[in-house]
Design an enzyme around this catalytic site. Sequence first.
Site, PDB file in Angstrom:
ATOM      1  N   ARG A  16       5.275 133.959  87.720  1.00 54.32           N
ATOM      2  CA  ARG A  16       5.861 135.230  88.186  1.00 54.32           C
ATOM      3  C   ARG A  16       4.801 136.342  88.230  1.00 54.32           C
ATOM      4  O   ARG A  16       5.072 137.491  87.899  1.00 54.32           O
ATOM      5  CB  ARG A  16       7.032 135.654  87.283  1.00 54.32           C
ATOM      6  CG  ARG A  16       8.269 134.818  87.486  1.00 54.32           C
ATOM      7  CD  ARG A  16       9.406 135.314  86.622  1.00 54.32           C
ATOM      8  NE  ARG A  16       9.082 135.174  85.202  1.00 54.32           N
ATOM      9  CZ  ARG A  16       9.679 135.827  84.209  1.00 54.32           C
ATOM     10  NH1 ARG A  16      10.627 136.689  84.488  1.00 54.32           N
ATOM     11  NH2 ARG A  16       9.338 135.642  82.966  1.00 54.32           N
ATOM     12  N   LEU A  18       3.469 137.874  90.720  1.00 53.73           N
ATOM     13  CA  LEU A  18       3.762 138.956  91.656  1.00 53.73           C
ATOM     14  C   LEU A  18       4.731 139.964  91.030  1.00 53.73           C
ATOM     15  O   LEU A  18       4.569 141.168  91.152  1.00 53.73           O
ATOM     16  CB  LEU A  18       4.349 138.382  92.949  1.00 53.73           C
ATOM     17  CG  LEU A  18       4.532 139.380  94.084  1.00 53.73           C
ATOM     18  CD1 LEU A  18       3.206 139.979  94.505  1.00 53.73           C
ATOM     19  CD2 LEU A  18       5.190 138.719  95.299  1.00 53.73           C
ATOM     20  N   CYS A 521      13.769 137.806  89.381  1.00 55.32           N
ATOM     21  CA  CYS A 521      13.802 136.353  89.525  1.00 55.32           C
ATOM     22  C   CYS A 521      14.919 135.780  88.665  1.00 55.32           C
ATOM     23  O   CYS A 521      15.293 136.382  87.668  1.00 55.32           O
ATOM     24  CB  CYS A 521      12.483 135.755  89.062  1.00 55.32           C
ATOM     25  SG  CYS A 521      11.078 136.327  90.014  1.00 55.32           S
ATOM     26  N   ASP A 604      36.023 133.840  84.768  1.00 58.07           N
ATOM     27  CA  ASP A 604      35.291 134.618  85.767  1.00 58.07           C
ATOM     28  C   ASP A 604      34.875 133.767  86.957  1.00 58.07           C
ATOM     29  O   ASP A 604      34.324 132.679  86.778  1.00 58.07           O
ATOM     30  CB  ASP A 604      34.012 135.207  85.145  1.00 58.07           C
ATOM     31  CG  ASP A 604      34.310 136.290  84.117  1.00 58.07           C
ATOM     32  OD1 ASP A 604      35.314 137.002  84.303  1.00 58.07           O
ATOM     33  OD2 ASP A 604      33.543 136.421  83.145  1.00 58.07           O
ATOM     34  N   HIS A 646      38.080 137.222  87.389  1.00 53.83           N
ATOM     35  CA  HIS A 646      37.323 138.419  87.765  1.00 53.83           C
ATOM     36  C   HIS A 646      36.359 138.086  88.898  1.00 53.83           C
ATOM     37  O   HIS A 646      35.721 137.048  88.899  1.00 53.83           O
ATOM     38  CB  HIS A 646      36.549 138.957  86.558  1.00 53.83           C
ATOM     39  CG  HIS A 646      35.491 139.934  86.936  1.00 53.83           C
ATOM     40  ND1 HIS A 646      35.784 141.191  87.408  1.00 53.83           N
ATOM     41  CD2 HIS A 646      34.142 139.827  86.966  1.00 53.83           C
ATOM     42  CE1 HIS A 646      34.648 141.816  87.690  1.00 53.83           C
ATOM     43  NE2 HIS A 646      33.648 141.007  87.439  1.00 53.83           N
ATOM     44  N   GLU A 670      36.009 144.430  92.020  1.00 52.25           N
ATOM     45  CA  GLU A 670      35.172 145.619  92.174  1.00 52.25           C
ATOM     46  C   GLU A 670      35.720 146.477  93.309  1.00 52.25           C
ATOM     47  O   GLU A 670      35.900 146.004  94.417  1.00 52.25           O
ATOM     48  CB  GLU A 670      33.744 145.191  92.508  1.00 52.25           C
ATOM     49  CG  GLU A 670      32.852 146.362  92.826  1.00 52.25           C
ATOM     50  CD  GLU A 670      31.450 145.926  93.197  1.00 52.25           C
ATOM     51  OE1 GLU A 670      30.859 145.126  92.454  1.00 52.25           O
ATOM     52  OE2 GLU A 670      30.963 146.372  94.229  1.00 52.25           O
ATOM     53  N   HIS A 699      27.464 149.867  87.838  1.00 54.28           N
ATOM     54  CA  HIS A 699      26.090 149.694  88.328  1.00 54.28           C
ATOM     55  C   HIS A 699      25.288 150.978  88.223  1.00 54.28           C
ATOM     56  O   HIS A 699      24.111 151.011  88.566  1.00 54.28           O
ATOM     57  CB  HIS A 699      26.109 149.192  89.767  1.00 54.28           C
ATOM     58  CG  HIS A 699      26.839 147.890  89.902  1.00 54.28           C
ATOM     59  ND1 HIS A 699      28.186 147.829  90.139  1.00 54.28           N
ATOM     60  CD2 HIS A 699      26.422 146.623  89.779  1.00 54.28           C
ATOM     61  CE1 HIS A 699      28.566 146.563  90.170  1.00 54.28           C
ATOM     62  NE2 HIS A 699      27.512 145.812  89.955  1.00 54.28           N
ATOM     63  N   CYS A 731      33.025 145.700  86.429  1.00 58.47           N
ATOM     64  CA  CYS A 731      32.345 144.474  86.006  1.00 58.47           C
ATOM     65  C   CYS A 731      31.985 144.616  84.530  1.00 58.47           C
ATOM     66  O   CYS A 731      32.379 145.596  83.888  1.00 58.47           O
ATOM     67  CB  CYS A 731      31.099 144.267  86.869  1.00 58.47           C
ATOM     68  SG  CYS A 731      30.373 142.615  86.720  1.00 58.47           S
TER      69      CYS A 731
HETATM   70  N1  GLN Z   1      32.550 138.477  81.863  1.00 59.55           N
HETATM   71  C1  GLN Z   1      31.316 138.788  82.477  1.00 59.55           C
HETATM   72  C2  GLN Z   1      30.747 140.079  81.905  1.00 59.55           C
HETATM   73  O1  GLN Z   1      31.510 140.939  81.594  1.00 59.55           O
HETATM   74  C3  GLN Z   1      31.458 138.911  83.977  1.00 59.55           C
HETATM   75  C4  GLN Z   1      30.146 139.156  84.663  1.00 59.55           C
HETATM   76  C5  GLN Z   1      30.202 139.110  86.175  1.00 59.55           C
HETATM   77  O2  GLN Z   1      31.220 139.243  86.780  1.00 59.55           O
HETATM   78  N2  GLN Z   1      29.079 138.922  86.824  1.00 59.55           N
HETATM   79  O3  GLN Z   1      29.565 140.247  81.784  1.00 59.55           O
HETATM   80 ZN    ZN Z   2      31.633 141.186  87.769  1.00 62.62          ZN
END
Ligand code: GLN
Ligand code: ZN
Length: 764
Positions: A16, A18, A521, A604, A646, A670, A699, A731
Amino acid sequence: MITALNLGVPRVGAQRELKKTVEAYWQGKLGQKELLQAGAALRRRHWQMQKDAGIHAVPCNDFSFYDQVLDMAALLGCVPKRHRAVGAPGSLEVYFSMARGSKDAPAMEMTKWFDTNYHYLVPEFEEGQEFKLSGSKVFDEFQESRKAGFNTFPVLIGPVTFALLGKAKVSGWSLKDTVARLVPVYEQILQKLAELGADWIQIDEPCLVTDLSEEARAAYKTAYEKLGKVSAKLNPFIATYFGALGDNLDLAFSLPVAALHVDLVRAPQQLEACIAAAAKTGKKLGLGLVDGRNIWRNDLSVSLAVVEKAAAKLGAENVAVGPSCSLLHTPMDLDLETELDAELKGWMAFAKQKLAEIALLAKGGTQGRNAIAAELKASDAAQVSRKASKRIHDPAVKQRSVAVTDKMLNRHSGFAQRAQLQRGAFKLPAYPTTSIGSFPQTPEIREARAQHKKGALNDAGYEAAMKKEIASVVRYQEEIGMDVLVHGEAERNDMVEYFGEQLKGYAFSKNGWVQSYGSRCVKPPLLFGDVSRPKPMTVPWTQYAQSITPKIMKGMLTGPVTMLQWSFVRDDQPRSETCKQLALAIRDEVADLEKAGIRIIQIDEPAIREGLPLRKAEWKAYLKWAVDAFRLTACTVEDKTQIHTHMCYSEFNDIIEAVGAMDADVISIETSRSQMELLDAFVNYKYPNEIGPGVYDIHSPRVPSVEEMTVLLEKARAVLKPEQIWVNPDCGLKTRGWPEVKAALQNMVQAARLMREREKRAAA
Ligand code: GLN
Ligand code: ZN
């Protein structure tokens, strides 16, 4: 002579390099000159590696400091206005601003490259969009390689694929106009490359394996009518990959270019038709025989038979053999995996090993089988050992899979009846609050895990550290008044790796990194054999968490489709079969959680949508087995046990009915970034079960206010019934810091309370 061809290397480097260099540059620890030098050193090393492996046709301009689509946009002067003021045209400042954003200029959007886990930056077509040759990367890298003594050919992304992948930011955009404006710049680029001495040039047009509109087909014709004729000295060849040309086969072979490269790993069935079309149109044919998307050793005998067949029909000089796509999507070097055992390694090949396979196939095709007799023998032996290995083939797993019945895919009762039972038992308020699973992964948690892995922290010490973390997460949720709690996933490094490490049939590499986007990565687990679960994977942690609170503790699992999607999986059986085995293994965990007294279990499936095949005609079959796998996992429980799932993305319309068919009691999705836009899908399709549209964008470190969250909940309220709605973030919270999480969740609980009061008032 048959040509040994490569389409691209894993440019991040075996260690890795780069990633590390680029990140140091971003942090200001490295100057621009050093960055450029490091890039040049890496390119040189990779060209040398390909030459040493016996590759005749080596690509250049497959290198990128961030992304090859971004490079193409920069070369075409397709730079969004907001980034232009950041620096000189063609500068690295502008380039990285497009990629990552800068002060007043948000980054360009990023999305998945076809059906891979690689993300490219989406070109933007703005009001009055002009294209203009800008920058000189491809010319520089071509000259650099020639000067260093390598016989390379440049790689570009073709104009139609570029136009199709881009997004218009104004109305009235047409593909035809965009391509018409792009083609003159491509002509200039090709002309200049011809002047610099390029004889071949690879033009990537992966969109040729997708469903094309009439407009797109026409665009292909007009574009290549021009590009095929730029210079008599230059031979363009079109590279296609990730699937079959299918109904675009005649179109592709009718384009006036010198050669076509086709994917025979994903689409071996197109071989005969491609050979016939190449013969008829007088084109050279590139055979994509070595899997660029996976880590398995090639079956050289089988591949060589294909090479021989093509050479017999077309003549050896008209045949090239190469990877199915760029090797960007595989890790670099199996030799670095000192901890994988010899037997497993004997079945695998990473990029460097794949290059050697390509060279061998070219040699065997040219000089005859005897020239590579020893290698063929070794390859045959590896295939035999893989087919027969007890490590791979577990009769008990296969029997169980065959014995799956329809009944196992169904809950005992329909949703309405289940919901009634669950409501009676759980007594949750309206607008129940919960989270998606993970809480912040603090440096202390990571440190404890690292020490435990190294052996510096013993099992008891590690368990104590994790329990302490779980207890504090539980206390915190109680304090703020969350309704359904989670244990926080402190013990998990990654949602796939954590389970893979405990399942039979999985192995892990030390350096098997693959670029995901920019400097990011991933190291996908290696699913090599029949999958089973030797013992419970999450029960003790979840049980502990439940034991310290009177509130309901939600169990947390990763679903079978996501396990499949985010791993390198076996190629000796259909993906659907591997997914079914995963489903059975996780089903055992679901059953054990229920037995241990866990009343809500979340499975999930964030990766269900990205598994969609490139061709629409194949969607139905995929969605059927993917949904069945989820149902197989979940449907072992009693009616009174509540199943959650989810998913974290916002483009739902395509698959909304399949999501309904999963029949989870509750789904969290989401929605907050798109301001609940996603809920449009629920206007036409009445989602029958319960749903938690995310009200907090995890995010971003920003803390949304109570007001903002209630506005979103009101929007959800407009298309859903109040008793359907759950309140949760978008999330998991593992990438966030505690201060912002605390503030945001408190606001979220407050927003739910406000909604309850409003409902009460409305009812009164
Ligand atoms: N249960 C996971 C978390 O809360 C779900 C992560 C995801 O959806 N990418 O981290
Ligand atoms: Zn999620």
